[in-house]
Motif scaffolding. Structure first.
Motif, PDB file in Angstrom:
ATOM      1  N   ARG A 105      36.965  37.463  30.878  1.00  0.00           N
ATOM      2  CA  ARG A 105      37.430  37.238  32.244  1.00  0.00           C
ATOM      3  C   ARG A 105      38.674  38.092  32.448  1.00  0.00           C
ATOM      4  NH1 ARG A 105      39.616  31.524  33.963  1.00  0.00           N
ATOM      5  NH2 ARG A 105      37.813  30.983  32.715  1.00  0.00           N
ATOM      6  N   VAL A 106      38.661  38.912  33.485  1.00  0.00           N
ATOM      7  CA  VAL A 106      39.795  39.765  33.808  1.00  0.00           C
ATOM      8  C   VAL A 106      40.432  39.202  35.073  1.00  0.00           C
ATOM      9  CG1 VAL A 106      40.537  42.089  34.432  1.00  0.00           C
ATOM     10  CG2 VAL A 106      38.669  41.777  32.800  1.00  0.00           C
ATOM     11  N   ARG A 107      41.736  38.956  35.012  1.00  0.00           N
ATOM     12  CA  ARG A 107      42.460  38.406  36.160  1.00  0.00           C
ATOM     13  C   ARG A 107      43.614  39.317  36.532  1.00  0.00           C
ATOM     14  NH1 ARG A 107      44.355  32.412  35.221  1.00  0.00           N
ATOM     15  NH2 ARG A 107      46.205  33.659  35.481  1.00  0.00           N
ATOM     16  N   LEU A 108      43.807  39.478  37.817  1.00  0.00           N
ATOM     17  CA  LEU A 108      44.958  40.191  38.338  1.00  0.00           C
ATOM     18  C   LEU A 108      45.969  39.138  38.775  1.00  0.00           C
ATOM     19  CD1 LEU A 108      46.440  42.710  39.497  1.00  0.00           C
ATOM     20  CD2 LEU A 108      45.185  42.283  41.616  1.00  0.00           C
ATOM     21  N   THR A 109      47.138  39.162  38.176  1.00  0.00           N
ATOM     22  CA  THR A 109      48.193  38.239  38.587  1.00  0.00           C
ATOM     23  C   THR A 109      49.409  39.052  38.988  1.00  0.00           C
ATOM     24  OG1 THR A 109      49.043  38.002  36.335  1.00  0.00           O
ATOM     25  CG2 THR A 109      47.387  36.410  37.043  1.00  0.00           C
ATOM     26  N   GLN A 110      50.275  38.430  39.749  1.00  0.00           N
ATOM     27  CA  GLN A 110      51.464  39.121  40.231  1.00  0.00           C
ATOM     28  C   GLN A 110      52.549  38.116  40.558  1.00  0.00           C
ATOM     29  OE1 GLN A 110      50.968  40.898  44.104  1.00  0.00           O
ATOM     30  NE2 GLN A 110      49.382  39.446  44.634  1.00  0.00           N
ATOM     31  N   ASP A 111      53.757  38.620  40.610  1.00  0.00           N
ATOM     32  CA  ASP A 111      54.872  37.811  41.093  1.00  0.00           C
ATOM     33  C   ASP A 111      54.809  37.827  42.614  1.00  0.00           C
ATOM     34  OD1 ASP A 111      55.763  37.478  38.487  1.00  0.00           O
ATOM     35  OD2 ASP A 111      57.018  39.270  38.575  1.00  0.00           O
ATOM     36  N   GLY A 112      54.821  36.684  43.247  1.00  0.00           N
ATOM     37  CA  GLY A 112      54.768  36.631  44.707  1.00  0.00           C
ATOM     38  C   GLY A 112      53.362  36.823  45.217  1.00  0.00           C
TER      39      GLY A 112
END
Length: 109
Positions: A91-98
């Motif tokens: 599973r590939v997830r894109l996460t970010q601050d905000g």
């Protein structure tokens, strides 16, 4: 002579500013390696480095799915790679601050 020096300086500074801010993994050849422990057999969560994509670009010959073209998510790319020595689910997830990037504003190819 002054004019030539001015043009040289302008080109030099523009070139430096372009290359100084590109992410290090802006090109496929410089993909960031995501290390998976135990020679690729470990399970769990593995994270990449955090990258600011503001000045990311694309390179000639990159493939973008037609959905990415229609959504407009074909303007920037950054590259990652990892090695798995056996078939398994990932599973590939894109996460970010905000919330700067909407969920539908990023694509994976």
């Amino acid at each position: 002579m002054k004019k030539k020096l001015y043009i040289f300086n302008l080109i030099f500074f523009l070139t430096c500013s372009v290359y100084a801010t590109e992410p290090t993994n802006n090109l496929c050849a410089n993909a960031d390696q995501i290390a998976i422990d135990d020679d690729g057999f470990a399970t769990g969560v593995f994270e990449s480095t955090h990258i600011n994509i503001t000045d990311a670009t694309t390179e000639l010959g990159e493939y973008f799915h037609s959905v990415q073209f229609s959504a407009g998510t074909d303007k920037k790319s950054i590259w990652y790679s990892f090695y798995l020595p056996t078939a398994r689910a990932v599973r590939v997830r894109l996460t970010q601050d905000g919330e700067d990037i909407a969920e539908n504003a990023a694509g994976f190819t």
